[in-house]
Design an enzyme around this catalytic site. Structure first.
Site, PDB file in Angstrom:
ATOM      1  N   LYS A   1       0.851  -1.191   0.000  1.00  0.00           N
ATOM      2  CA  LYS A   1       0.000   0.000   0.000  1.00  0.00           C
ATOM      3  C   LYS A   1       0.884   1.236   0.000  1.00  0.00           C
ATOM      4  CE  LYS A   1      -3.896   1.998   2.640  1.00  0.00           C
ATOM      5  NZ  LYS A   1      -4.768   1.824   3.820  1.00  0.00           N
TER       6      LYS A   1
ATOM      7  N   SER B   1      -9.689   1.938   2.912  1.00  0.00           N
ATOM      8  CA  SER B   1      -8.809   2.660   2.027  1.00  0.00           C
ATOM      9  C   SER B   1      -7.797   1.775   1.286  1.00  0.00           C
ATOM     10  CB  SER B   1      -8.045   3.721   2.814  1.00  0.00           C
ATOM     11  OG  SER B   1      -7.227   3.114   3.798  1.00  0.00           O
TER      12      SER B   1
ATOM     13  N   SER C   1      -9.890  -0.398   7.096  1.00  0.00           N
ATOM     14  CA  SER C   1      -9.311  -0.300   5.751  1.00  0.00           C
ATOM     15  C   SER C   1      -8.619  -1.536   5.207  1.00  0.00           C
ATOM     16  CB  SER C   1      -8.352   0.874   5.680  1.00  0.00           C
ATOM     17  OG  SER C   1      -9.068   2.058   5.554  1.00  0.00           O
TER      18      SER C   1
HETATM   19  N1  GLN Z   1     -13.085   4.413   6.408  1.00  0.00           N
HETATM   20  C1  GLN Z   1     -12.495   4.821   7.633  1.00  0.00           C
HETATM   21  C2  GLN Z   1     -12.044   6.262   7.501  1.00  0.00           C
HETATM   22  O1  GLN Z   1     -12.291   6.835   6.515  1.00  0.00           O
HETATM   23  C3  GLN Z   1     -11.344   3.930   7.994  1.00  0.00           C
HETATM   24  C4  GLN Z   1     -10.159   4.175   7.146  1.00  0.00           C
HETATM   25  C5  GLN Z   1      -8.996   3.321   7.519  1.00  0.00           C
HETATM   26  O2  GLN Z   1      -9.128   2.297   8.167  1.00  0.00           O
HETATM   27  N2  GLN Z   1      -7.828   3.782   7.153  1.00  0.00           N
HETATM   28  O3  GLN Z   1     -11.441   6.813   8.365  1.00  0.00           O
END
Ligand code: GLN
Length: 483
Positions: A76, A151, A175
Site C-alpha cells: 500500500k 482505504s 481499511s
Molecule cells: N473508512 C475509515 C475512515 O475513513 C477507515 C479508514 C482506515 O481504516 N484507514 O477513516
C-alpha cells in the site's frame, strides 16, 4: 501462475518446478492485461521486481528459501519504500521518495520478497472506496462499475484480480477488512502493537495497524510470521514473542466459544448480508464451536461517533507536518511563510483530508476539548471494557464485515456520512485495539460478502484457526472474478 497462493508457489519454487522470475513475469503480464480496467497500482516496480526475483532464485538454488522468498507482493502506498515513490495517493506526497524502508518492508526484504509495486488507496487512508485517492479510483474486479472498498482498495483489488500473490494494507477503522470483504480476499488487522508502524505514514496513530491481504488464511499466517513482532523504532510496538502462526491452523473448532453481538446486524443492513453471515455462523457451529446468538454490546452504537472525533483529532495533529518546508509538495506562492503554508495545504490536500483536519482541529480546540475529545476518549474506554467483558465468556465474536456488498462508484461520494457508515462493523475493533480478520463468506448476485471474526488482544491464532476451519469447509475463497 499468477493465481497461485504463497504456499503453493513456495512448494513449486522449492521443487524447482517454477522460478521466481517466471512467477514475477506472470504477475507483471497480468498487471499489464487488467490494470487499464482495475487501476490498483500507483507505481509498478517492474525493474526492481525482476532484479529481486533473480536474487531470490539464486538464494533458492542454494537451498536458502524462506516461505516468502521470490514471491511477489504489492505494498500500500502509505508505507515507506526506500528510493521508491510513496504518495499516500495525495498530491502532497506525489513526488515523495523516502530515504528509508518501513519496518514491514525491511522484514519482507529480509525474507527475499519481490516487491511488484505500490497500491492505490484513499488519500492518507481516509475513506472506504478509494474514491478519495487524488490520483484515480480503483475498480472492483468483481464488477468494474463498483468500488473495491477502502482505504486499502488497491491492495485488495490487485489480490482479487491476480495481479499480485499478496499485498499489505493498513487499517485505522476497517481499511484492510472492508476492502477484503468487498473483493472476496482474506484480510487481517492485527492487535494494536503487533506489527510495527515505523515507516507507515501516520493517519491516526492510536488506531493505525498494518496487516496482510491474501488469497487464503494459510497465506495470511505466513505473512504474519514475517511482519509481526517487536520493533524498537515503534514505541507502541508490543514486546511479546511471536508464535509460528501456521501452527494453529486446524479444522476442528471443538471447544471454541463464539458470541454473535446483535448490534452488528444493524438497521439498514442488506438482508442478503445478514442471511449469509448467519449461515456462516451455523457452519462454525457444525465445525464444533458453541454459539451464543444473543450477545449484546450496547455501546457499539457510539463507536462511529467516537471514531470520528478521535481519528480526525489525531489526523489533524499528524498532518500538521505537511507545511511545504520539510518535504512533500511546496507551493512557492505567497509573500510570507504563512501564506506559502496555506497555499501548500490548499493545493496539496483533497476535500476529505481537509474535512478531517477541520473536524479534528475543532474537537481539540480549547473550548471544545472536554466536550468532544475527552468525552470520546472516555467512551472509548467503556467500549474497550465492554469487549473485555465479552471475552471473559467468548473466544471470538463473529459479525458481518460490512453492512452491504460493494456499492457503485459515485454512489456515496456526495454524502460523507453514508460513506462513514460502511465501516460501522469494523471501527469499534480499532477503538478497542483488538485483532480481527475478514474472510470470504458468500455472494449476493455475484458480489462478495465478508465475515468478520474478532478476538481478544494478541489472539490472532484463534482468529486464524477459526477462519481456516471455515475456509476449508466452504471454499468461497476459491471463486475468482472473471476479469
Ligand atoms: N473508512 C475509515 C475512515 O475513513 C477507515 C479508514 C482506515 O481504516 N484507514 O477513516
Amino acid at each position: 501462475m499468477n493465481q497461485l497462493t504463497i504456499h503453493e508457489a513456495h512448494q513449486l519454487l522449492k521443487a524447482k518446478q517454477l522460478s521466481s522470475v517466471e512467477l514475477t513475469k506472470a504477475c507483471l503480464e497480468r498487471i499489464h492485461q487488467v490494470e487499464p480496467e482495475v487501476h490498483a497500482f500507483v507505481t509498478i516496480t517492474e525493474e526492481l521486481a525482476l532484479k529481486q526475483a533473480q536474487r531470490a532464485d539464486e538464494l533458492i538454488a542454494k537451498g536458502d528459501a524462506n516461505p516468502l522468498s521470490g514471491i511477489p507482493v504489492l505494498i500500500k502506498d502509505n508505507m515507506c519504500t526506500k528510493g521508491i515513490r510513496t504518495t499516500c495517493s495525495s498530491k502532497m506526497l506525489e513526488n515523495f521518495v523516502p530515504p528509508y524502508d518501513a519496518t514491514v518492508v525491511e522484514r519482507l526484504n529480509n525474507c527475499g520478497a519481490v516487491m511488484i509495486g505500490k497500491a492505490n488507496m484513499d488519500e492518507f487512508a481516509m475513506g472506504s472506496s478509494t474514491e478519495n485517492s487524488a490520483l484515480f479510483t480503483t475498480h472492483n474486479p468483481w464488477d468494474l462499475s463498483r468500488v473495491p472498498g477502502g482505504s486499502s482498495g488497491g491492495s485488495a483489488a490487485a489480490v482479487a484480480a491476480g495481479e499480485t500473490i499478496y499485498a499489505l494494507g493498513s487499517d485505522t477503522g476497517g481499511s484492510i477488512r472492508q476492502p477484503a470483504g468487498f473483493c472476496s480476499v482474506t484480510g487481517l488487522k492485527p492487535t494494536y502493537g503487533r506489527v510495527s508502524r515505523y515507516g507507515l505514514v501516520a493517519f491516526a496513530s492510536s488506531l493505525d495497524q498494518i496487516g496482510p491481504l491474501t488469497k487464503d488464511v494459510t497465506d495470511c499466517a505466513l505473512v504474519m510470521n514475517a511482519i509481526a513482532g517487536y520493533d524498537r523504532r515503534d514505541s507502541t510496538s508490543a514486546p511479546y514473542p511471536i508464535p509460528d502462526f501456521t501452527q494453529c491452523l486446524t479444522t476442528d473448532l471443538k471447544g471454541l466459544r463464539i458470541g454473535v453481538p446483535k448490534e452488528y446486524f444493524v438497521e439498514g443492513m442488506q438482508a442478503e448480508v445478514a442471511t449469509a453471515i448467519r449461515a456462516a455462523i451455523n457452519k462454525l457451529e457444525e465445525l464444533g464451536a458453541t454459539v451464543d446468538w444473543e450477545v449484546s454490546l450496547p455501546h457499539t452504537r457510539y463507536a462511529l461517533a467516537v471514531y470520528y472525533i478521535i481519528a480526525p483529532s489525531e489526523a489533524s495533529a499528524n498532518l500538521a507536518r505537511y507545511d511545504g518546508v520539510k518535504y512533500g509538495f511546496s507551493s512557492q506562492e505567497g509573500d510570507t511563510m504563512w501564506e506559502a503554508m496555506e497555499k501548500t495545504r490548499q493545493y496539496g490536500f483533497g476535500p476529505e483530508v481537509k474535512r478531517r483536519i477541520m473536524l479534528g482541529t475543532y474537537a481539540l480546540s480549547a473550548g471544545y476539548y472536554d466536550a468532544y475529545y475527552l468525552k470520546a476518549q472516555k467512551v472509548r474506554t467503556i467500549i474497550r471494557q465492554e469487549f473485555d467483558q465479552a471475552f471473559e465468556k467468548f473466544d471470538a465474536l463473529v459479525t458481518p464485515t460490512s453492512p452491504t456488498v460493494p456499492f457503485e462508484i459515485g454512489e456515496k461520494v456526495a454524502d460523507p456520512l453514508q460513506m462513514y457508515l460502511s465501516d460501522v462493523c469494523t471501527l469499534p475493533i480499532n477503538i478497542a485495539g483488538l485483532p480481527a480478520i475478514s474472510i470470504p463468506a458468500g455472494f449476493a448476485d455475484g458480489l462478495p460478502i465478508g465475515m468478520q471474526i474478532i478476538g481478544k488482544p494478541f489472539s490472532e491464532e484463534t482468529l486464524l484457526k477459526t477462519a481456516y476451519a471455515y475456509e476449508q469447509a466452504t471454499e468461497w475463497y476459491k471463486r475468482k472474478p472473471k476479469i
